[in-house]
Each structure stands twice: as structure tokens, then as C-alpha cells.
Design a protein around this motif. Structure first.
Motif, mmCIF file in Angstrom:
data_model
loop_
_atom_site.group_PDB
_atom_site.id
_atom_site.type_symbol
_atom_site.label_atom_id
_atom_site.label_comp_id
_atom_site.label_asym_id
_atom_site.label_seq_id
_atom_site.Cartn_x
_atom_site.Cartn_y
_atom_site.Cartn_z
ATOM 1 N N ALA A 229 0.676 -1.205 0.047
ATOM 2 C CA ALA A 229 -0.157 -0.042 -0.091
ATOM 3 C C ALA A 229 0.971 1.411 -0.058
ATOM 4 O O ALA A 229 1.826 1.155 0.760
ATOM 5 C CB ALA A 229 -1.138 0.146 1.102
ATOM 6 N N LEU A 230 0.517 2.113 -1.103
ATOM 7 C CA LEU A 230 1.282 3.403 -0.896
ATOM 8 C C LEU A 230 0.339 4.587 -0.557
ATOM 9 O O LEU A 230 -0.653 4.533 -1.115
ATOM 10 C CB LEU A 230 1.583 3.793 -2.298
ATOM 11 C CG LEU A 230 2.666 4.699 -2.542
ATOM 12 C CD1 LEU A 230 4.106 4.234 -1.712
ATOM 13 C CD2 LEU A 230 2.920 4.909 -4.240
ATOM 14 N N LEU A 231 0.864 5.361 0.528
ATOM 15 C CA LEU A 231 0.018 6.669 1.212
ATOM 16 C C LEU A 231 0.547 7.898 0.981
ATOM 17 O O LEU A 231 1.667 7.846 0.894
ATOM 18 C CB LEU A 231 -0.392 6.210 2.671
ATOM 19 C CG LEU A 231 -0.775 4.867 3.017
ATOM 20 C CD1 LEU A 231 -0.029 3.427 3.045
ATOM 21 C CD2 LEU A 231 -1.443 4.984 4.674
ATOM 22 N N GLN A 275 5.965 13.123 1.710
ATOM 23 C CA GLN A 275 4.877 12.799 2.480
ATOM 24 C C GLN A 275 4.464 11.559 2.040
ATOM 25 O O GLN A 275 3.136 11.216 2.721
ATOM 26 C CB GLN A 275 3.764 13.806 2.342
ATOM 27 C CG GLN A 275 3.029 14.022 0.979
ATOM 28 C CD GLN A 275 3.553 14.816 -0.054
ATOM 29 O OE1 GLN A 275 5.096 15.233 0.266
ATOM 30 N NE2 GLN A 275 2.962 15.226 -1.096
ATOM 31 N N LYS A 276 4.894 10.644 1.346
ATOM 32 C CA LYS A 276 4.289 9.323 0.904
ATOM 33 C C LYS A 276 5.092 8.282 1.752
ATOM 34 O O LYS A 276 5.865 8.230 2.375
ATOM 35 C CB LYS A 276 4.769 8.901 -0.411
ATOM 36 C CG LYS A 276 4.005 9.888 -1.601
ATOM 37 C CD LYS A 276 4.434 9.258 -2.742
ATOM 38 C CE LYS A 276 3.472 9.853 -3.867
ATOM 39 N NZ LYS A 276 3.773 11.348 -4.008
ATOM 40 N N PHE A 277 4.110 7.220 2.137
ATOM 41 C CA PHE A 277 4.632 6.076 3.135
ATOM 42 C C PHE A 277 4.436 4.784 2.428
ATOM 43 O O PHE A 277 3.389 4.836 1.410
ATOM 44 C CB PHE A 277 3.906 6.299 4.440
ATOM 45 C CG PHE A 277 4.146 7.491 5.422
ATOM 46 C CD1 PHE A 277 5.530 7.505 6.267
ATOM 47 C CD2 PHE A 277 3.555 8.447 5.186
ATOM 48 C CE1 PHE A 277 5.638 8.434 7.188
ATOM 49 C CE2 PHE A 277 4.001 9.517 5.713
ATOM 50 C CZ PHE A 277 4.863 9.498 6.735
ATOM 51 N N GLY A 315 -3.292 3.881 -2.374
ATOM 52 C CA GLY A 315 -3.528 3.004 -3.539
ATOM 53 C C GLY A 315 -2.654 1.736 -2.905
ATOM 54 O O GLY A 315 -1.497 1.755 -2.540
ATOM 55 N N PHE A 316 -3.352 0.508 -3.222
ATOM 56 C CA PHE A 316 -2.878 -0.611 -2.840
ATOM 57 C C PHE A 316 -2.766 -1.877 -3.868
ATOM 58 O O PHE A 316 -3.809 -1.598 -4.879
ATOM 59 C CB PHE A 316 -3.288 -1.427 -1.505
ATOM 60 C CG PHE A 316 -4.625 -1.632 -1.730
ATOM 61 C CD1 PHE A 316 -4.998 -3.091 -1.917
ATOM 62 C CD2 PHE A 316 -5.868 -0.620 -1.233
ATOM 63 C CE1 PHE A 316 -6.376 -3.174 -1.967
ATOM 64 C CE2 PHE A 316 -7.266 -0.990 -1.408
ATOM 65 C CZ PHE A 316 -7.517 -2.275 -1.569
ATOM 66 N N CYS A 317 -1.953 -2.656 -3.844
ATOM 67 C CA CYS A 317 -1.816 -3.843 -4.849
ATOM 68 C C CYS A 317 -1.854 -5.221 -4.156
ATOM 69 O O CYS A 317 -0.812 -5.351 -3.456
ATOM 70 C CB CYS A 317 -0.778 -3.383 -5.844
ATOM 71 S SG CYS A 317 -0.774 -4.649 -6.982
ATOM 72 N N ALA A 318 -2.993 -5.824 -4.158
ATOM 73 C CA ALA A 318 -2.709 -7.099 -3.517
ATOM 74 C C ALA A 318 -2.233 -8.143 -4.368
ATOM 75 O O ALA A 318 -2.588 -8.011 -5.582
ATOM 76 C CB ALA A 318 -4.176 -7.685 -3.047
ATOM 77 N N LEU A 344 -3.090 4.955 -6.287
ATOM 78 C CA LEU A 344 -3.105 5.994 -5.560
ATOM 79 C C LEU A 344 -3.439 7.403 -6.461
ATOM 80 O O LEU A 344 -4.056 8.285 -5.847
ATOM 81 C CB LEU A 344 -1.468 6.385 -4.811
ATOM 82 C CG LEU A 344 -1.384 7.663 -4.082
ATOM 83 C CD1 LEU A 344 -2.327 7.660 -2.978
ATOM 84 C CD2 LEU A 344 0.106 7.754 -3.728
ATOM 85 N N ALA A 345 -2.930 7.552 -7.360
ATOM 86 C CA ALA A 345 -3.134 8.428 -8.432
ATOM 87 C C ALA A 345 -4.686 8.609 -8.926
ATOM 88 O O ALA A 345 -5.374 9.788 -8.641
ATOM 89 C CB ALA A 345 -2.420 8.247 -9.732
#
Length: 370
Positions: A229-231, A275-277, A315-318, A344-345
């Protein structure tokens, strides 16, 4: 050996002791204590004595550093401490030359010593200088009258000089070892700094990728499922512009803490950039990822500025493992992050403060690496 020994006999003895000293000075395999014991044994042998000691002294006490004994008498042990005034070393320490007393009862400086009747009959001693002061003494003693033995203050001076050089070398070695240890610790701290983001105290981007390659390898080996997951903190640039970077740093630290608290112990949170995690969620089904995203959003919302909650877009990728073949893990990680970044975009485009999946079903590793 008789004091009336012929010159050839003395020459043989001196050659022998010089050979022993030369051999000892070349020994690099001995620890300091063992090296000193060897030298003390040479000293005792030279004067046909029972005991030889290296002692550390101050104005009041004498502490035995090392001691050699031939076993004929009870000798002091390393670490023993006695009053300096109760020993002949108290006299030796004040002399610029060796104190040679084959019979202490007849020696001008020792015959009046308060301990002359209980201390050894024969005594040879010399002050050991170190750091510009008297550091201690080298003493050789025998219970029998030593008048019949070689009385050579030159040998004692030589042994004292070798000891003084050894002490200086040991200090240099200690300083060098200390410098090496300080350098090692500094190097370790620098490595740690590279692996930890100083502001948020989360793993850095460099540490993140090293970790992900290893973790993805293990997850694929056990045919597991997981997610990346990208935040991104919403409107963070505006926060910095309006409230200043100090307030922005406070928000970053607060968000980092909230994310750590929202995930499980074996999940992994790192600062990705700005600011991304990035959050690594191993052994997690896609339906469970949604719940984790909700917990993270709720935790971050507790961070507020002007009583307004902070929000994040996710935005996440399982994904799941579907192959036993060799996988290029660096490529797989890059692909998974790219898919999460695209999601995420999309979350940003939909108005922020939401979580978007990269696909309806978990992607397969094969599909993104071939």
C-alpha cells in the motif's frame, strides 16, 4: 653462581640472558600478563631468586600487577594490595638507580626498615617510570642470603627499561584499539542513519527495498498472499505553505506513529518519499487490506491541525504467488509499487481521503514479471 665467577662464566650467563630477553621481545602472541610473567621468570632466574613481581604503586598502596614464583615460597598474587610502607619497594621507588641488597639486614637503606625481620633476606628492586613519574617497581626476592649470587644492577636496569617500553606499547595498542572501536561504532551509526529516516524514525527508502526483496522471496516460497500500500498525506504542500515546515514535520511524525499503531507487528511501514509512506502487508487477503486501510485512515485522522483531521489517500496492490520458477524480485517489487502508485493517483483524482485497489482481484507474480 659464585660472585668470584670467572669472566668466561659471566660471559656465558650474560649471553644466555640476552638470548632469553631477545626471544621474549619478539613474542607477539602473548597477552600482556603472560608476557610480564615470562620476563619476571627471567629476572628470578637471573638472580637465583624465589620470586619476582611487577607492582603498581601510589603514595599509600602497592598493588601486585603480576608475580612469578618458583614454588619454594608463598608468593603474592596479581591483585593483592598492601601498604606501600610495609615493603622494600617504598625505598626503591625513591631511588634513581636499582636497589641491590643481597642481604637486606646489612644494607644501609634497608637494615633499618620496619619490616626487615619479616621480609625476604635478599632483595633487588628498581623503579619503573611511565608517563614521567614512578609508575611502580620491579622487585626480585629470595629468602636466603643472596650474597653468593651475581649482583648486576645493569641487568635489572635493562629489564626495567624493557618493561617501560612494553607499558608504552600497551597504551598505544589500547589507544589504537579504542580508535578502531570508535571508528566501528561510528561506521555502524552511519549505516543505521542510512537505514532510518531521522524525522519519522521509520525505515528509510534504502532499507525498504532491501527488506522487500527478502520478504517477497519468503512469501513466494510459501505460496502466500500479500499487498503493498502506498499512502500520501492529502494537501501536505498547502499545510507547509500555510503553517510552516516545523508544523509539517510534526504532522509527518504523527502520521508515522499512527500508521505503526494501525498495522500488525509483522507488517512493515517505511517512509517512501516526502509525504508518502509505504506499507508492506504479508499474508494478507485483499478483503483484509481494505480493513487495514480503514484503520490507518482512522488513526491518521487523530492528527489534526486547526482542529481539522489529517486525511490520507491510499493506493494498494494485492498479489499472490503462482509460480515455483525463479522470480526477479527487484522487478516484481518495482511492478507492485507501480501498480499501487497508479491506484494512489486514482484515489487522488477521486477527491482524496479514500483507498483504491489496483485490481479487483489479487494480481499474480507471474503476470507482472513476464
Amino acid at each position: 653462581m659464585s660472585s668470584h665467577a670467572s669472566d668466561p662464566e659471566i660471559s656465558v650467563l650474560q649471553t644466555s640472558i640476552v638470548g632469553r630477553i631477545q626471544h621474549l621481545t619478539r613474542r607477539k602472541d602473548l597477552e600482556f600478563s603472560e608476557w610480564v610473567k615470562e620476563l619476571l621468570q627471567i629476572a628470578a632466574w637471573q638472580f637465583d631468586a624465589d620470586t619476582a613481581c611487577l607492582s603498581r604503586i601510589d603514595n599509600v598502596e602497592l598493588e601486585v600487577v603480576e608475580c612469578y614464583s618458583n614454588g619454594n615460597v608463598v608468593a603474592k598474587k596479581a591483585g593483592d594490595v598492601v601498604a606501600l610502607g610495609s615493603t622494600f619497594c617504598s625505598v626503591t621507588a625513591g631511588m634513581s638507580k636499582p636497589l641491590m641488597a643481597p642481604d637486606t639486614r646489612k644494607h644501609e637503606k634497608l637494615s633499618g626498615h620496619r619490616g626487615v625481620n619479616r621480609l625476604p633476606t635478599a632483595y633487588w628492586g628498581v623503579a619503573i617510570h611511565y608517563g614521567g613519574i614512578v609508575w611502580g617497581t620491579l622487585s626480585v626476592v629470595a629468602d636466603a642470603d643472596g650474597s653468593q649470587h651475581l649482583d648486576n644492577d645493569g641487568i635489572l636496569t635493562l629489564l626495567a627499561g624493557i618493561l617501560e617500553l612494553k607499558l608504552e606499547n600497551e597504551e598505544y595498542r589500547e589507544e589504537l584499539n579504542g580508535a578502531h572501536e570508535s571508528y566501528r561504532q561510528l561506521h555502524q551509526r552511519l549505516e543505521n542513519l542510512q537505514e532510518v529516516d531521522l524525522l519519522t524514525e521509520l525505515p528509510s527508502r534504502q532499507a525498504l527495498f532491501d527488506y522487500l526483496y527478502r520478504e517477497l522471496n519468503q512469501l513466494i516460497r510459501r505460496d502466500g498472499e500479500g499487498a503493498i500500500a502506498l499512502l500520501d498525506i492529502d494537501s501536505f504542500r498547502a499545510i507547509n505553505e500555510k503553517y510552516g515546515h516545523e508544523e509539517g514535520d510534526r504532522i509527518l511524525k504523527g502520521v508515522a506513529t499512527a500508521l505503526r499503531q494501525a498495522v500488525r507487528n509483522y507488517d512493515y511501514v517505511a517512509r517512501y518519499s516526502g509525504q508518502k509512506f509505504l506499507v508492506w502487508l504479508p499474508d494478507t487477503l485483499q478483503s483484509e487490506v481494505v480493513k487495514v486501510c480503514e484503520r490507518m485512515s482512522e488513526g491518521v485522522a487523530l492528527c489534526a491541525i486547526d482542529n481539522k483531521p489529517i486525511t490520507i489517500s491510499i493506493g494498494f496492490c494485492a498479489f499472490r504467488s503462482d509460480s515455483e520458477k525463479q522470480i526477479p524480485y527487484d522487478r516484481a517489487v518495482d511492478k507492485l509499487i507501480n501498480l499501487a502508485h497508479n491506484a494512489l493517483a486514482e484515489a487522488k483524482a477521486k477527491g482524496r481521503n479514500c483507498a483504491i485497489s489496483a485490481s479487483k482481484r489479487p494480481v499474480t507474480i507471474t503476470s507482472i514479471t513476464h
